[in-house]
Design a protein around this motif. Structure first.
Motif, short mmCIF file in Angstrom:
data_model
loop_
_atom_site.label_atom_id
_atom_site.label_comp_id
_atom_site.label_asym_id
_atom_site.label_seq_id
_atom_site.Cartn_x
_atom_site.Cartn_y
_atom_site.Cartn_z
N LYS A 1 0.84 -1.21 0.00
CA LYS A 1 0.00 0.00 0.00
C LYS A 1 0.87 1.25 0.00
CE LYS A 1 -4.59 -0.63 1.92
NZ LYS A 1 -5.43 -0.43 3.08
N ALA A 2 1.91 1.21 0.80
CA ALA A 2 2.81 2.36 0.87
C ALA A 2 3.49 2.58 -0.49
CB ALA A 2 3.85 2.13 1.97
N PHE A 3 3.81 1.49 -1.14
CA PHE A 3 4.42 1.58 -2.48
C PHE A 3 3.46 2.27 -3.45
CE2 PHE A 3 4.65 -0.67 -6.65
CZ PHE A 3 5.90 -0.22 -7.07
N VAL A 4 2.18 1.93 -3.35
CA VAL A 4 1.16 2.55 -4.21
C VAL A 4 1.00 4.03 -3.84
CG1 VAL A 4 -1.29 2.54 -4.84
CG2 VAL A 4 -0.03 0.39 -4.64
N ALA A 5 0.99 4.29 -2.54
CA ALA A 5 0.83 5.68 -2.09
C ALA A 5 1.97 6.55 -2.59
CB ALA A 5 0.75 5.71 -0.56
N ALA A 6 3.13 5.92 -2.79
CA ALA A 6 4.29 6.67 -3.27
C ALA A 6 4.32 6.77 -4.79
CB ALA A 6 5.57 6.01 -2.75
N GLY A 7 3.27 6.30 -5.41
CA GLY A 7 3.18 6.47 -6.87
C GLY A 7 3.30 5.20 -7.68
#
Lengths: 318, 564
Positions: free
Chosen positions: A137-143
């Motif tokens: 999720k954090a990876f997605v939040a970072a773009g």
């Protein structure tokens, strides 16, 4: 059209092998096996999945990546964290992360969709799977782009846990018809179906977020065990008493310790345990809602009966 | 969830979409079909989770003079699980001919056919844990009599055995976990209250009156009501509910309680095989015990103008020490420890000191065989989850008996009515006047003649039996215990029965019946599997009906069901 290159991490494991086979069967994709060790064969890259630096190098030229790394909680979390970091560094367009229905925990019941709460009192394995999803999720939040697949029990001839172990226990008549203890739902995900799900998740422009990947109408554990036993020829199937299941639970720790102690010598004779976690699973009345997968991935799932028969045939042939 | 009535407030109003009275095979099977749905199901059980003498006494009744029938409270455990806590587990579906109109069987013919029930039998088989729904003998199952050639009888039909599954023990976890299913224990339905105005007066159930031995009184309001309390208690409650029906609910044509059937059964004759015999059980791949039986074929029934019937090779009478079998003599000594419902045949016959001594001598003469039998019984029956179904002993002299199980034809004079006395909750007690007809005996007579001819024609065995003593042999233990059939029979025409083809009480919009009470004829089959199949069919009917949620009902206003 040029095929997109996909690095499948954990390709040495049963899940990774199934995924790699599906990826390689898809003309739009070129599958690269990501292995921890082994010979440097064509379309194979060696990398420590828990090390972002070597992973970044392994991802060179790959626009897609699949995380099929197995192992203990620490390995799962470290490899997911490393992959997300390496994917960012290597400019990977999309990551497909293979999570598990374990994120819902052992208390979940009824029809469970992707919006259901995650385990509130998770085991170490469940907690690791949840933490891995948080990394994604954090990876997605970072773009970044990512799809998290939540399969049920990945089942097929290569499955050590759900096919080989269970087959051994069925042949020894230590599993069978469990009566009231086996009324839980057996959420199977057949290996080729998982592969198809991963391919669809890699290619579908609409796929995103977490997606359950399991059969629409799961068998109960009793029905699965009887079907599997019959397909294996482990008949007549035995109806186990509650007393017998209690004895299994009592013996499980000793068998597990003995298994760990003798693992180095690799004896195949030691009977596998039926741990309390497995006994709980047999009774868990949870069904994974496959609706989102139907809408976003559109894969055709193999009926459980066919998957069980094919798996038994695969085990018999091995 | 499962709760006791004492956990509820006295005078409470319980509401649900569907209220089922009776948590036995039918009630539990039906309730499970709503597991996890939005339909609120209330399952009322008169008993608790264990046998209780005071609760069981509520089923006590009286027998008509000369009536050869077990006391009415026998074979009807009032407890969660009902009669499944007691049953032997024998399963087989009805035969196609059982549904047909047979001009030689009065009142025969179901308003539904085998195809109507066929979709529900496999699921019923699963609930009963009787394995695959396949009742044809597989090729690799040894024949009962090697070389037997089918004539009037076939040995290709099998019976399958449930564990036997106690539905309470087996499905308790699921019932307890189901948020939409409430089971209330110690809640005895004592009254059906009806409503409706004008010409519809009394044509719908308004509610149920519920009482407990602890003194609690409750009211129940639901949209649909299902009576699943067994073939004796169902007519009792219908007859006793007379607020708008002077003769009882559903009894406009006097059919409630009539055509009461059990089965005729007995162990008789002497079979001397001339070929290898296999009269025991075979384990099917899925682990269920199966056994062949000699079944009277449809064509033979038509030719003989008889009812349906089956026979099995059986060991000689246990109580007669002349059999010379140590295991059977050991059983004779075990009779005091066996539940009364199953010990009937172990208590008749010679019982004097001489007989006892001869039984002891039988055991002494075959100590290893007897010990082996007892060990097998301990391992495969007492300690097993799937129990070896019955005693299988090869008689020392090679002379078997025949265990027969035969249809009873409907007889309007065989009936249950209300007696004068009341039980502890104020409900009139039941009076049982079970009767048989010459046609019932004749079914067995014709069948045995035909089976004897089949044995002779194939040269496989000789059957000797006392034709003159047949009736006495079949009736020495009276009506077959536990099979309570036909007291609220299904009929297309309201004049000939109590429920319609959907198991809805004729003339009542929302009252349904589940159980063998609705069977118009008995066939030869033990009824439990068909009871469950019919319950599943009824559940499908109820599921198909859309209804507002129970929470939307105001206490005084149950929705008006559509009249039919």
């Amino acid at each position: 059209m040029t095929a997109e290159t996909v690095l499948v991490l954990g390709a040495g494991g049963p899940v990774g092998r199934a995924v790699l086979a599906a990826v390689r069967a898809e003309p739009a994709l070129r599958g690269i096996a990501g292995l921890r060790q082994g010979a440097a064969l064509p379309d194979t890259r060696l990398a420590d999945a828990t090390d972002a630096r070597t992973l970044t190098a392994a991802l060179h030229g790959c626009s897609l990546a699949v995380n099929a790394v197995g192992g203990g909680p620490a390995t799962l979390l470290a490899s997911t964290r490393a992959l997300c970091e390496a994917a960012r560094a290597a400019g990977v367009r999309r990551v497909v992360h293979i999570s598990s229905m374990a994120v819902y925990g052992g208390q979940a019941a009824g029809m469970v969709d992707e919006a259901a709460p995650l385990a509130s009192r998770p085991s170490a394995y469940e907690a690791a799977k949840i933490a891995c999803e948080a990394e994604v999720k954090a990876f997605v939040a970072a773009g970044g782009q990512a799809v998290t697949l939540r399969p049920g029990l990945v089942f097929g001839p290569g499955s050590v846990q759900w096919a080989q172990r269970v087959a051994r226990l069925l042949r020894a008549r230590r599993l069978g018809d469990l009566g009231p203890a086996g009324d839980g739902f057996c959420n199977l995900t057949y290996e080729p179906d998982l592969g198809a799900g991963v391919v669809a998740a890699l290619l579908s422009p609409h796929a995103a977020g977490a997606i359950n990947l399991a059969t629409a109408s799961p068998l109960t554990w009793n029905a699965f065990l009887v079907l599997f036993a019959r397909a294996l020829g482990a008949t007549p199937v035995r109806r186990l008493t509650a007393r017998r299941l209690r004895i299994e639970r009592l013996c499980a720790p000793a068998l597990r310790l003995a298994g760990i102690a003798t693992r180095q010598r690799g004896p195949a004779w030691l009977p596998p345990p039926v741990p309390p976690s497995l006994a709980r699973l047999f009774g868990q009345r949870m069904r994974l809602d496959p609706g989102l997968a139907d809408r976003l991935l559109g894969i055709v799932r193999t009926p459980d009966e066919d998957a069980v028969r094919a798996t038994a045939a695969g085990l018999q042939a091995a | 969830m499962i709760l006791d009535i004492d956990a509820l407030d006295d005078g409470a109003l319980l509401q649900a979409d569907i209220c089922v009275a009776g948590a036995g095979a039918a009630g539990i099977a039906l309730a499970l079909q709503f597991e996890g749905t939005s339909t609120q199901v209330l399952l009322l059980e008169s008993g608790g989770e264990r046998a209780e003498a005071a609760t069981q006494a509520l089923a006590e009744g009286e027998l008509a003079p000369g009536c050869r029938h077990p006391p009415p409270h026998r074979y009807r455990p009032r407890r969660l699980g009902g009669a499944t806590t007691l049953w032997g587990g024998r399963c087989m579906p009805l035969d196609p001919i059982d549904f047909r109109v047979r001009d030689w069987v009065p009142l025969s013919g179901w308003p539904i056919g085998p195809d109507d029930l066929a979709p529900y039998y496999p699921a019923a088989n699963r609930l009963c844990e009787a394995g695959d729904f396949d009742y044809a003998a597989p090729q690799d199952m040894p024949p009962t009599l090697q070389g037997f050639v089918p004539g009037s009888f076939t040995q290709s039909a099998i019976e399958r055995f449930s564990c036997p599954t106690d539905f309470a023990a087996r499905y308790r976890l699921r019932l307890e976990a189901a948020a939409n299913i409430r089971i209330v224990l110690h809640a005895t339905v004592t009254e059906i209250r009806t409503r409706g105005q004008g010409q519809n007066q009394g044509r719908a159930v308004a509610g149920l009156g519920v009482r407990s031995l602890s003194g609690r009184r409750m009211r129940v309001r639901a949209q649909d009501y299902v009576l699943a309390t067994g073939g004796l208690e169902i007519p009792r409650l219908l007859l006793a509910s007379r607020d708008a029906h002077p003769n009882g609910v559903g009894n406009a044509h006097g059919m409630v309680g009539r055509t009461y059937m059990c089965h005729l059964a007995g162990t008789l004759g002497a079979v001397r095989p001339a070929v290898p015999v296999h009269h025991g059980y075979t384990l099917a791949p899925e682990g269920t015990y199966c056994r062949r039986r000699f079944a009277l074929r449809e064509a033979a029934q038509r030719r003989l103008r008889s009812g349906n019937m089956v026979a099995r090779l059986h060991h000689p009478q246990v109580t007669d020490p002349s059999h010379g079998s140590g295991p059977l003599s050991a059983l004779r000594f075990a009779a005091p420890f066996i539940t009364p419902e199953y010990a009937t045949r172990l208590r008749d016959g010679p019982s004097g000191a001489t007989a006892i001594a001869r039984h002891a001598a039988n055991i002494a003469a075959s100590p290893l065989e007897t010990a082996g039998f007892l060990l097998h019984w301990l391992r495969r029956r007492t300690l097993a989850a799937r129990k070896f179904p019955s005693i299988v002993v090869r008689p020392p002299g090679g002379v078997y008996s025949l265990d027969v199980h035969a249809e009873q034809v409907p007889n309007l004079d065989s009936r249950v009515t209300l007696a004068e006395g009341l039980d502890a909750l104020g409900l009139p007690r039941l009076r049982v006047d079970w009767r048989h007809l010459p046609a019932d005996i004749d079914t067995v007579r014709q069948g045995l003649r035909a089976l004897s001819a089949d044995f002779a024609a194939s040269g496989t065995a000789r059957l000797d039996w006392d034709e003159d003593g047949l009736e006495a042999a079949l009736l020495c233990h009276g009506a077959y215990g536990g099979h309570h059939i036909g007291t609220a029979r299904m009929s297309a025409d309201p004049r000939h029965g109590v429920v319609d083809a959907d198991c809805r009480v004729h003339g009542m919009a929302n009252l349904w019946i589940a159980g063998s009470a609705v069977f118009p004829t008995s066939g030869q089959a033990n009824p439990t599997l068909t009871i469950v199949a019919l319950a599943l069919r009824l559940a499908a009917r109820l599921r198909a009906a859309s209804r507002p949620p129970a929470s939307a009902l105001s206490p005084g206003q149950a929705p008006e069901p559509a009249m039919t």
